[in-house]
Motif scaffolding. Sequence first.
Motif, short mmCIF file in Angstrom:
data_model
loop_
_atom_site.label_atom_id
_atom_site.label_comp_id
_atom_site.label_asym_id
_atom_site.label_seq_id
_atom_site.Cartn_x
_atom_site.Cartn_y
_atom_site.Cartn_z
N THR A 86 -18.34 -6.16 -1.92
CA THR A 86 -19.04 -4.89 -2.10
C THR A 86 -20.10 -4.74 -1.03
OG1 THR A 86 -20.59 -5.93 -3.64
CG2 THR A 86 -18.67 -4.87 -4.59
N GLU A 87 -20.47 -3.49 -0.78
CA GLU A 87 -21.50 -3.20 0.20
C GLU A 87 -22.04 -1.81 -0.05
OE1 GLU A 87 -19.88 -3.12 4.11
OE2 GLU A 87 -18.04 -2.11 3.48
N PRO A 88 -23.23 -1.48 0.42
CA PRO A 88 -23.78 -0.14 0.23
C PRO A 88 -22.94 0.90 0.97
CG PRO A 88 -25.50 -1.70 0.87
CD PRO A 88 -24.20 -2.40 1.05
N PHE A 89 -22.83 2.08 0.36
CA PHE A 89 -22.06 3.15 0.99
C PHE A 89 -22.73 3.61 2.28
CE2 PHE A 89 -21.24 7.69 1.60
CZ PHE A 89 -19.86 7.67 1.72
N TRP A 90 -24.06 3.76 2.22
CA TRP A 90 -24.83 4.15 3.41
C TRP A 90 -25.80 3.06 3.77
CZ3 TRP A 90 -25.12 7.58 7.26
CH2 TRP A 90 -26.31 7.67 7.98
N PRO A 91 -25.80 2.58 5.02
CA PRO A 91 -24.94 3.07 6.12
C PRO A 91 -23.74 2.17 6.37
CG PRO A 91 -26.74 1.82 7.03
CD PRO A 91 -26.90 1.74 5.53
N ASN A 92 -23.63 1.05 5.65
CA ASN A 92 -22.63 0.04 5.98
C ASN A 92 -21.20 0.58 5.94
OD1 ASN A 92 -25.15 -1.08 5.17
ND2 ASN A 92 -24.21 -3.08 4.94
N PHE A 93 -20.78 1.06 4.77
CA PHE A 93 -19.39 1.49 4.60
C PHE A 93 -19.08 2.73 5.43
CE2 PHE A 93 -16.19 4.02 2.37
CZ PHE A 93 -15.14 3.12 2.34
N LEU A 94 -19.98 3.73 5.40
CA LEU A 94 -19.72 4.97 6.11
C LEU A 94 -19.67 4.74 7.62
CD1 LEU A 94 -19.23 7.90 5.49
CD2 LEU A 94 -21.67 8.33 5.74
N LEU A 95 -20.49 3.86 8.14
CA LEU A 95 -20.47 3.57 9.57
C LEU A 95 -19.15 2.95 9.98
CD1 LEU A 95 -21.94 3.51 12.25
CD2 LEU A 95 -22.89 1.28 11.63
N LYS A 96 -18.61 2.05 9.17
CA LYS A 96 -17.31 1.46 9.47
C LYS A 96 -16.20 2.52 9.46
CE LYS A 96 -18.39 -3.14 7.67
NZ LYS A 96 -18.05 -4.17 6.65
#
Length: 257
Positions: free
Chosen positions: A34-44
């Motif tokens: 799991t990871e935070p949606f912003w900014p980790n997931f959205l940046l990927k």
Amino acid sequence: MKRGKGMKFVGDSRVTADKQKFIPKDYSEYPGRTEPFWPNFLLKEWLVGAVFLVGFLCLTVAHPAPLEKIADPTDTAYLPLPDWYFLFLYQLLKYKFASGSFFVLGAIVIPGLAFGALFLAPFLDKGKERRPHKRPIATSLMLLSFIAVFWLTYEAASHVNWEEKAANNKPEWPSEVEIDTSHPGYAAYENSCLQCHGGELEGGPAAPTLIGVEYTAEEIMDIAVNGINSMPADQFQGTEEELQQLAEFIVTVNEEN
């Protein structure tokens, strides 16, 4: 405030007494990665999308899609095909269970069930797991969809000679050849030759162009009657006088252009 009466406090219901500062959730409580949606997931997601877009643009520049000529309803040899992203549906309609009297099944019911299953997958599988082997419903639907689309697209494209199709259907630019429709031989050409060789002698998929030929009038008359190469004999329908006029018309067009 009056002397000896103490202090009076007025409360406002719009202001909460126990207001807390926003604290992100502890992602360690969720199983799997799991990871935070912003900014980790959205940046990927943005990075992957940018790489795909650049790669797709490079592919279109290196291998541009061939243009085709203007649609000709009289060309019975033309093989119409949908765009590549619809080829799997085109192939599906070739099978007996999805064509003929079962056309509605192949055109509406089967695609509707397939896309409906993909749409309902997140609602059917509500688990918090993100690992594919822990999400059998969503993983199975995606794998089945990918395999089906890939296989049907491959089957549809493998039966087409794309190089030959592109060569036979090149775009035709406006012709600069001037055709004298008042010439006596134009009527004979229109009756016997226009369907294959075109209205401006430009040729077609089943016949070569007549512009630039170096045949004499006698040779043209012989070809019209006896044929040549893939052109069968007895294509000309008319009198000897009309045949002579036809040959003179073709020779005149080549002399003037």
